[in-house]
Write a protein that holds these residues in place. Structure first.
Motif, short mmCIF file in Angstrom:
data_model
loop_
_atom_site.label_atom_id
_atom_site.label_comp_id
_atom_site.label_asym_id
_atom_site.label_seq_id
_atom_site.Cartn_x
_atom_site.Cartn_y
_atom_site.Cartn_z
N PRO A 95 0.88 -1.40 -0.04
CA PRO A 95 0.01 0.05 0.06
C PRO A 95 0.73 1.24 -0.01
CG PRO A 95 0.40 -1.03 2.18
CD PRO A 95 0.64 -1.85 1.34
N PHE A 96 0.14 2.20 -0.41
CA PHE A 96 0.94 3.52 -0.53
C PHE A 96 0.87 4.18 0.90
CE2 PHE A 96 1.63 3.26 -5.16
CZ PHE A 96 2.35 4.35 -5.31
N THR A 97 -0.35 4.05 1.57
CA THR A 97 -0.58 4.63 2.64
C THR A 97 -1.47 3.94 3.75
OG1 THR A 97 -2.74 5.87 2.18
CG2 THR A 97 -0.73 7.09 1.47
N GLU A 98 -1.67 4.18 4.93
CA GLU A 98 -2.44 3.49 5.62
C GLU A 98 -3.98 3.79 5.17
OE1 GLU A 98 -2.23 4.19 9.74
OE2 GLU A 98 -0.05 3.97 9.81
N SER A 99 -4.72 2.96 5.57
CA SER A 99 -6.25 3.21 5.07
C SER A 99 -6.67 4.39 5.48
CB SER A 99 -7.16 1.99 5.63
OG SER A 99 -8.72 2.25 5.26
N THR A 100 -7.26 5.09 4.67
CA THR A 100 -8.12 6.38 4.80
C THR A 100 -9.70 6.35 4.54
OG1 THR A 100 -7.64 7.21 2.50
CG2 THR A 100 -6.21 7.91 4.29
N ALA A 101 -10.02 4.93 4.32
CA ALA A 101 -11.64 4.77 4.02
C ALA A 101 -12.36 4.95 5.32
CB ALA A 101 -11.70 3.19 3.66
N ARG A 102 -13.32 5.52 5.21
CA ARG A 102 -14.34 5.92 6.44
C ARG A 102 -15.51 4.89 6.27
NH1 ARG A 102 -14.60 12.55 6.09
NH2 ARG A 102 -12.78 12.95 7.52
N GLU A 103 -16.30 4.80 7.35
CA GLU A 103 -17.23 4.23 7.59
C GLU A 103 -18.51 4.21 6.66
OE1 GLU A 103 -19.33 0.52 8.86
OE2 GLU A 103 -17.34 1.12 9.45
N SER A 104 -18.74 3.67 5.65
CA SER A 104 -19.59 4.05 4.55
C SER A 104 -20.02 2.64 3.89
CB SER A 104 -19.08 5.20 3.58
OG SER A 104 -19.99 5.54 2.74
N SER A 105 -21.13 2.86 3.26
CA SER A 105 -21.26 1.48 2.48
C SER A 105 -22.24 1.75 1.33
CB SER A 105 -22.10 0.67 3.34
OG SER A 105 -23.35 1.23 3.92
N ALA A 106 -22.54 1.06 0.40
CA ALA A 106 -23.50 1.16 -0.65
C ALA A 106 -24.11 -0.17 -1.03
CB ALA A 106 -22.67 1.75 -2.00
N SER A 107 -25.33 0.08 -1.61
CA SER A 107 -26.03 -0.96 -2.06
C SER A 107 -25.50 -1.57 -3.46
CB SER A 107 -27.47 -0.96 -2.03
OG SER A 107 -27.86 0.54 -2.83
N PRO A 108 -25.27 -2.78 -3.54
CA PRO A 108 -24.71 -3.25 -4.89
C PRO A 108 -25.54 -3.25 -5.90
CG PRO A 108 -24.69 -4.89 -3.17
CD PRO A 108 -25.30 -3.93 -2.39
N VAL A 109 -25.24 -3.27 -7.00
CA VAL A 109 -26.01 -3.10 -8.31
C VAL A 109 -25.28 -3.93 -9.17
CG1 VAL A 109 -25.39 -0.90 -9.04
CG2 VAL A 109 -27.62 -1.86 -9.83
N SER A 110 -26.10 -4.89 -10.11
CA SER A 110 -25.46 -5.50 -11.06
C SER A 110 -25.79 -4.94 -12.63
CB SER A 110 -26.16 -6.80 -11.21
OG SER A 110 -25.90 -7.72 -10.40
N PRO A 111 -24.87 -4.84 -13.34
CA PRO A 111 -25.13 -4.05 -14.74
C PRO A 111 -26.10 -4.80 -15.48
CG PRO A 111 -22.98 -5.37 -14.74
CD PRO A 111 -23.56 -5.50 -13.51
N SER A 112 -26.86 -3.83 -16.10
CA SER A 112 -27.99 -4.42 -16.95
C SER A 112 -27.42 -5.55 -18.15
CB SER A 112 -28.67 -3.22 -17.69
OG SER A 112 -27.78 -2.51 -18.47
N PRO A 113 -28.17 -6.54 -18.48
CA PRO A 113 -27.46 -7.66 -19.30
C PRO A 113 -27.57 -7.15 -20.64
CG PRO A 113 -29.84 -7.98 -18.70
CD PRO A 113 -29.44 -6.85 -17.72
N GLU A 150 -7.93 14.57 3.68
CA GLU A 150 -6.74 15.25 4.63
C GLU A 150 -5.88 14.39 5.16
OE1 GLU A 150 -6.37 18.41 4.07
OE2 GLU A 150 -7.93 18.38 2.81
N LYS A 151 -6.35 13.12 5.48
CA LYS A 151 -5.56 12.27 6.18
C LYS A 151 -4.44 11.38 5.12
CE LYS A 151 -5.97 8.02 9.35
NZ LYS A 151 -6.86 7.19 9.97
N GLN A 152 -5.25 11.20 4.11
CA GLN A 152 -3.94 10.88 3.15
C GLN A 152 -2.98 11.97 2.68
OE1 GLN A 152 -5.86 8.67 -0.09
NE2 GLN A 152 -4.05 8.33 -1.09
N ILE A 153 -3.26 13.10 2.68
CA ILE A 153 -2.43 14.03 2.47
C ILE A 153 -1.19 14.15 3.46
CG2 ILE A 153 -2.10 16.68 2.11
CD1 ILE A 153 -4.76 16.70 0.82
#
Length: 326
Positions: free
Chosen positions: A44-62, A94-97
């Motif tokens: 890795p370039f840096t430690e993780s800067t990901a915050r607690e967040s989520s998203a509902s997955p979706v599949s691409p249209s066929p 800012e943490k990554q910077i």
């Protein structure tokens, strides 16, 4: 004699055997590394800067792929392509910077991939928009090793926190601070390595193509199904609710990769340079980077999941000789 031969292989001028540097994007033939959303991954370039967040997955249209070298592409500005939580940035920029300020050699390597001057890295990062992938997405990922950026092909799991540029293209993976570029066209069906996640299907993988013009506002889906708008370069302070779009599931397009030998395939970042007027950015090329330059194989390629040999239809990879999706 063996030592001399190895030295030649690992130090020859074209970078063969060790991975591309200075933003190189080729990878070892046919190998793609699967990266779960929360996995930091190798080098890795840096430690993780990901915050607690989520998203509902979706599949691409066929879609029916007409030829073996067709790919699934999703336009970067498509409503619903990305997810997140309103008023919450998926990545602490800012943490990554701050991490880069304490590691100037890593900042230089990052800048070489992002195609900006090292002192402009903070402004470049602030110009990007934090969101969360809603689709398994193929990219070229870059690790940091021995003072240089290495590259490998990867599929990022939906739910991965990323920073996207003003054309909606992922440019940074927040769990590791790694710079991202467009996937490389492959000459053969890819061999998947790493750990597959539940629900992973090669036929659902997409590659994000740049929006035809800069995106001022991204239409983002929350995990509970609500929708909001996020301005480019904003960390959530200007988020506001919006109506559900007419087509909430991004549609895919069928395209044919540009010839790997195309001289315009260097694929510079599509974001506006940090010091330029955001309304005057140039339209970036959308062709695939060349495949002829050998580089470091995907990390952990001895832990294959066994999904590569029997799929052959990674439709989001940008491959050149790839069987059609099922």
């Amino acid at each position: 004699m063996a030592a001399v031969i190895l030295a030649v292989v690992f130090t020859r001028p074209d970078g063969g055997g060790t991975g591309a540097t200075d933003g190189g994007t080729s990878t070892s033939e046919g190998e793609v590394f699967l990266q779960p959303a929360a996995d930091t991954g190798p080098d890795p370039f840096t430690e993780s800067t990901a915050r607690e967040s989520s998203a509902s997955p979706v599949s691409p249209s066929p879609t029916e792929l007409a030829t073996q070298n067709a790919v699934q592409g999703v336009q970067g500005g498509a409503p619903g392509l990305y997810g997140g939580t309103r008023k919450v940035a998926s990545c602490d920029v800012e943490k990554q910077i701050t991490y880069f300020k304490g590691a100037p050699e890593k900042q230089r390597a990052f800048a070489s991939v992002a195609r900006v001057d090292p002192p402009d890295v903070p402004a470049y990062l602030r110009s990007l928009t934090p969101v969360v992938l809603r689709m398994d997405t193929r990219v070229t990922n870059h690790g940091y090793q021995d003072g240089r950026a290495t590259s490998y092909q990867a599929v990022l799991q939906s739910g991965t926190a990323v920073l996207v540029d003003d054309r909606g293209v992922p440019r940074v993976r927040c769990a590791c601070g790694n710079p991202l570029t467009a996937p490389v066209a492959q000459q053969s069906a890819p061999k998947m390595t790493g750990d597959a996640w539940p629900g992973y299907k090669p036929s659902n993988v997409v590659a994000v193509t740049p929006a035809p013009k800069p995106v001022d506002v991204f239409v983002v889906c929350e995990p509970d199904g609500e929708w909001f708008e996020r301005h480019k370069g904003d960390t959530g302070t200007k988020d506001r609710k919006t109506e559900k779009p007419d087509k909430p599931s991004p549609s895919v397009s069928v395209t044919t990769p540009t010839s790997p030998s195309d001289p315009t395939s260097s694929e510079p970042p599509t974001s506006d340079p940090p010091t330029s007027d955001p309304e005057t950015s140039q339209e970036p090329p959308t062709s695939e980077p060349p495949t002829s330059e050998p580089t470091q194989p995907p990390p952990g390629n001895d832990t294959g999941t066994g999904t590569g040999n029997d799929t052959g239809n990674d439709t989001g990879t940008g491959t050149t000789d790839q069987p059609p999706a099922s």
